[in-house]
Design an enzyme around this catalytic site. Structure first.
Site, PDB file in Angstrom:
ATOM      1  N   GLN A  36      -2.864  -6.810   6.551  1.00  0.00           N
ATOM      2  CA  GLN A  36      -2.698  -7.821   5.503  1.00  0.00           C
ATOM      3  C   GLN A  36      -1.391  -8.610   5.609  1.00  0.00           C
ATOM      4  O   GLN A  36      -1.295  -9.687   5.039  1.00  0.00           O
ATOM      5  CB  GLN A  36      -2.806  -7.157   4.124  1.00  0.00           C
ATOM      6  CG  GLN A  36      -4.196  -6.614   3.860  1.00  0.00           C
ATOM      7  CD  GLN A  36      -4.304  -5.892   2.533  1.00  0.00           C
ATOM      8  OE1 GLN A  36      -3.976  -4.720   2.434  1.00  0.00           O
ATOM      9  NE2 GLN A  36      -4.749  -6.573   1.496  1.00  0.00           N
ATOM     10  N   ARG A  94       6.029   1.181   0.634  1.00  0.00           N
ATOM     11  CA  ARG A  94       4.832   1.718   1.261  1.00  0.00           C
ATOM     12  C   ARG A  94       4.246   0.670   2.199  1.00  0.00           C
ATOM     13  O   ARG A  94       3.867  -0.417   1.750  1.00  0.00           O
ATOM     14  CB  ARG A  94       3.805   2.111   0.180  1.00  0.00           C
ATOM     15  CG  ARG A  94       2.520   2.617   0.762  1.00  0.00           C
ATOM     16  CD  ARG A  94       1.478   3.049  -0.284  1.00  0.00           C
ATOM     17  NE  ARG A  94       0.264   3.398   0.438  1.00  0.00           N
ATOM     18  CZ  ARG A  94      -0.967   3.071   0.070  1.00  0.00           C
ATOM     19  NH1 ARG A  94      -1.189   2.435  -1.058  1.00  0.00           N
ATOM     20  NH2 ARG A  94      -1.998   3.390   0.826  1.00  0.00           N
ATOM     21  N   HIS A 139      -5.051   2.035   7.073  1.00  0.00           N
ATOM     22  CA  HIS A 139      -5.396   1.138   5.974  1.00  0.00           C
ATOM     23  C   HIS A 139      -6.443   0.138   6.487  1.00  0.00           C
ATOM     24  O   HIS A 139      -6.176  -1.042   6.657  1.00  0.00           O
ATOM     25  CB  HIS A 139      -4.135   0.440   5.456  1.00  0.00           C
ATOM     26  CG  HIS A 139      -4.242  -0.100   4.058  1.00  0.00           C
ATOM     27  ND1 HIS A 139      -3.403   0.279   3.031  1.00  0.00           N
ATOM     28  CD2 HIS A 139      -5.095  -0.999   3.520  1.00  0.00           C
ATOM     29  CE1 HIS A 139      -3.732  -0.375   1.915  1.00  0.00           C
ATOM     30  NE2 HIS A 139      -4.762  -1.164   2.186  1.00  0.00           N
ATOM     31  N   GLU A 184      -7.874   4.698   0.625  1.00  0.00           N
ATOM     32  CA  GLU A 184      -9.160   4.339   0.025  1.00  0.00           C
ATOM     33  C   GLU A 184     -10.353   4.507   0.944  1.00  0.00           C
ATOM     34  O   GLU A 184     -11.040   3.518   1.254  1.00  0.00           O
ATOM     35  CB  GLU A 184      -9.127   2.888  -0.454  1.00  0.00           C
ATOM     36  CG  GLU A 184      -8.135   2.640  -1.544  1.00  0.00           C
ATOM     37  CD  GLU A 184      -8.243   1.232  -2.116  1.00  0.00           C
ATOM     38  OE1 GLU A 184      -9.016   0.409  -1.597  1.00  0.00           O
ATOM     39  OE2 GLU A 184      -7.537   0.963  -3.093  1.00  0.00           O
ATOM     40  N   ASN A 324      -4.820   5.017  -6.340  1.00  0.00           N
ATOM     41  CA  ASN A 324      -4.806   3.559  -6.465  1.00  0.00           C
ATOM     42  C   ASN A 324      -5.639   3.202  -7.688  1.00  0.00           C
ATOM     43  O   ASN A 324      -6.828   3.515  -7.744  1.00  0.00           O
ATOM     44  CB  ASN A 324      -5.437   2.888  -5.237  1.00  0.00           C
ATOM     45  CG  ASN A 324      -4.622   3.109  -3.974  1.00  0.00           C
ATOM     46  OD1 ASN A 324      -3.572   3.740  -3.990  1.00  0.00           O
ATOM     47  ND2 ASN A 324      -5.110   2.584  -2.855  1.00  0.00           N
ATOM     48  N   TYR A 326      -6.779   0.163 -10.448  1.00  0.00           N
ATOM     49  CA  TYR A 326      -6.788  -1.258 -10.801  1.00  0.00           C
ATOM     50  C   TYR A 326      -7.595  -1.583 -12.051  1.00  0.00           C
ATOM     51  O   TYR A 326      -7.164  -2.313 -12.910  1.00  0.00           O
ATOM     52  CB  TYR A 326      -7.366  -2.101  -9.647  1.00  0.00           C
ATOM     53  CG  TYR A 326      -6.458  -2.186  -8.457  1.00  0.00           C
ATOM     54  CD1 TYR A 326      -5.467  -3.151  -8.384  1.00  0.00           C
ATOM     55  CD2 TYR A 326      -6.576  -1.295  -7.403  1.00  0.00           C
ATOM     56  CE1 TYR A 326      -4.615  -3.231  -7.298  1.00  0.00           C
ATOM     57  CE2 TYR A 326      -5.727  -1.358  -6.308  1.00  0.00           C
ATOM     58  CZ  TYR A 326      -4.747  -2.330  -6.261  1.00  0.00           C
ATOM     59  OH  TYR A 326      -3.901  -2.400  -5.189  1.00  0.00           O
ATOM     60  N   GLU A 396      -0.967   2.668  -5.674  1.00  0.00           N
ATOM     61  CA  GLU A 396      -1.178   1.233  -5.879  1.00  0.00           C
ATOM     62  C   GLU A 396      -1.554   0.968  -7.324  1.00  0.00           C
ATOM     63  O   GLU A 396      -2.339   1.714  -7.909  1.00  0.00           O
ATOM     64  CB  GLU A 396      -2.335   0.674  -5.020  1.00  0.00           C
ATOM     65  CG  GLU A 396      -2.041   0.550  -3.565  1.00  0.00           C
ATOM     66  CD  GLU A 396      -3.220  -0.002  -2.761  1.00  0.00           C
ATOM     67  OE1 GLU A 396      -4.048  -0.756  -3.326  1.00  0.00           O
ATOM     68  OE2 GLU A 396      -3.322   0.341  -1.578  1.00  0.00           O
TER      69      GLU A 396
END
Ligand code: GBH
Length: 497
Positions: A36, A94, A139, A184, A324, A326, A396
């Site tokens: 990313q 991280r 990742h 994830e 993580n 959200y 996250e």
């Protein structure tokens, strides 16, 4: 009478620790991942990962046909990234290692000098600023050379990953004390194989996802065991996995059983094998998929079973839990014959549930993301109830926006509301939360959303070859929370909310 003074100071430190202060050892960080942010997709001997292949083969599956070819150019701008982390006062940063940058053929017999140099530079620069590196080994960016052998659906992937992990531990373990094996797996197994919206882009619902799930658990466990046996006594670090878990709550009082089943499918498939005393798959899910497979006319379950030996291998492979968090979904039972979309985006035809949202949860401008802060505390309490009194690191949490606003009030509000829930979980529910990580340090390549969705505390100008980074209000707010170690911050941003 120094001792009296010391006693007075420690008592007063104790007394002034208010409800809105974080516990003394609580750590704050921010996160990114290799594909990313790094760019330099074919530089320095790096080979292709499945994300390089995915974006180049199916440009139409990414908003604006975007790629991570250059991304934030962090391959060249790592010094600037460390500056940003330092400006914020982060305790840790991280980031992830690109497997195909460090090991261009995927295997441990060819370690890239360029890859070694890049990650050594980044780690050393962080430590110079007293920022701990927290390293994710995987990742989403599998070397394409291993995908050619089936990737996460080939059981050998667990050994490939373990060998890669050993290389990383031995190169960087003297300085890296926090490791996340896999980020994830629900995303690179369930979303990937059920919907095809993530690399490698194959669709194999109800089959590929479960094979991937099991192999991911074994890969994590083998890497953990290697750390335990070969590195722990020397380096004394901590190793775990980062799972993404949407909070799932019953749509109506009649859906409580459906909601609990769905939690076992979302959290349990990736936690039960590791964090429970029994180990293995969550029993309720194992039973349901076996029955469904029979209905499908199969003489075996689509969910590959664990052997006794595998259960033992995976069980207990954690030093803390990475979470993580959200967003949230409601859960209801599917109506007989109702069409059910892919898990975990729409529902699950294996456990016959449909996911939804409540009208009062505000949407962020990003399709999958609805805001429900109280869910964070509920999620943490559920994890404690289910897996015991273990330490949890929020690996996250963060807020998406689709506009370019530098004054990102919605994001500041999101951090504040979610950190309040973390404090309640700690103070009221006794959950042992060790620390908190913002996703993300800066805007970056947001997978199939390309650059149209922004998570950064720093805005990145993707039109400029310099990839100029500009702090948003959220950067200012987060820096003051870290500095004050409290949500009681005097910050003009808060007054404007
Ligand atoms: C995390 O994913 C990732 O670890 C991180 O890389 C990512 O940038 C960040 O959060 C923000 O998304 O468009 O319907 O297919 C969170 C899980 C998985 C959520 C992919 C969005 C796409 C949904 N993400 N998902 S859909």
């Amino acid at each position: 009478m120094w001792w009296l003074k010391a006693a007075v100071i420690s008592v007063s430190v104790f007394l002034v620790l208010g409800e809105r202060d974080f516990p003394l050892g609580f750590i704050f960080g921010a996160a990114t991942s290799a594909y990313q942010v790094e760019g330099a997709w074919n530089v320095g001997g790096k080979s292709c990962s499945i994300w390089d292949t995915f974006v180049h083969t199916y440009p139409e599956r990414i908003v604006d046909n975007a790629t991570g070819n250059i991304a934030c150019d962090s391959y060249n701008k790592w010094k600037t990234d460390v500056e940003l982390a330092s400006e914020l006062g982060l305790h840790f940063y991280r980031f992830s290692i690109s497997w195909s940058r460090l090991l261009p053929n995927g295997f441990p017999n060819n370690i890239s000098e360029d890859g070694k140099r890049y990650y050594n530079n980044l780690i050393d620069a962080l430590l110079e600023k007293r920022i701990q590196p927290l390293v994710t080994l995987y990742h989403f960016d599998l070397p394409q050379s291993l995908q050619d052998f089936g990737g996460w659906t080939n059981p050998l992937v667990a050994d490939w990953f373990a060998h890669y992990a050993r290389v990383a531990f031995s190169l960087f373990g003297d300085r890296v004390k926090f490791w996340i094996t896999l980020n994830e797996p629900i995303t690179f197994c369930d979303i990937a194989y059920n919907s095809g919206s993530q690399a490698p882009g194959y669709i194999s619902p109800g089959v590929g996802n479960y094979i991937c799930n099991k192999n991911a658990m074994l890969a994590h466990a083998k890497a953990y065991r290697i750390y335990d046996k070969e590195f722990r006594s020397k380096y004394n670090g901590k190793v775990s996995i980062a799972n993404e878990i949407f909070w799932l709550e019953a749509d109506t009082v009649n859906d409580e059983e459906a909601a609990e089943k769905a939690r076992q499918l979302m959290a349990g498939m990736y936690c039960h094998p590791i964090f429970t005393k029994q180990g293995g798959w969550p029993p309720v899910i194992e039973r349901i998929i076996a029955e469904k497979s029979k209905e499908n006319g199969l003489p075996y379950s689509r969910l590959p079973p664990y052997t006794e030996e595998e259960i033992e291998l995976v069980k207990g492979t954690f030093d803390f839990m990475g979470l993580n968090f959200y967003t949230s979904r409601t859960v209801r039972n599917a109506k007989p014959g109702e069409e059910i979309g892919p898990w975990p985006l729409i529902g699950s035809s294996d456990i016959d549930v449909i996911l939804g949202v409540r009208p009062q949860w505000k949407q962020t401008g990003v399709s999958w993301f609805y805001i429900y802060p109280e869910a964070f505390r509920k999620q943490l309490a559920w994890l404690k109830k289910e897996y015991g009194d273990i330490e949890i690191l929020i690996t996250e949490n963060g807020c998406a926006s689709s506009n370019l606003d530098v004054d990102d009030k919605v994001r500041v509000q999101y951090y504040k509301d979610h950190l309040e829930q973390v404090l309640l979980a700690i103070n009221e529910d006794g959950v042992r939360v060790m620390g908190y990580t913002v996703w993300s340090l800066m805007d970056n390549f947001e997978w199939s959303d390309g650059y149209s969705v922004k998570f950064g505390m720093y805005d990145v100008d993707f039109d400029s070859p310099n990839r100029t980074r500009t702090p948003r209000s959220s950067a200012d707010y987060y820096a003051s929370v870290i500095k004050r170690h409290s949500l009681d911050v005097n910050n003009k941003i808060i007054d404007k909310l």
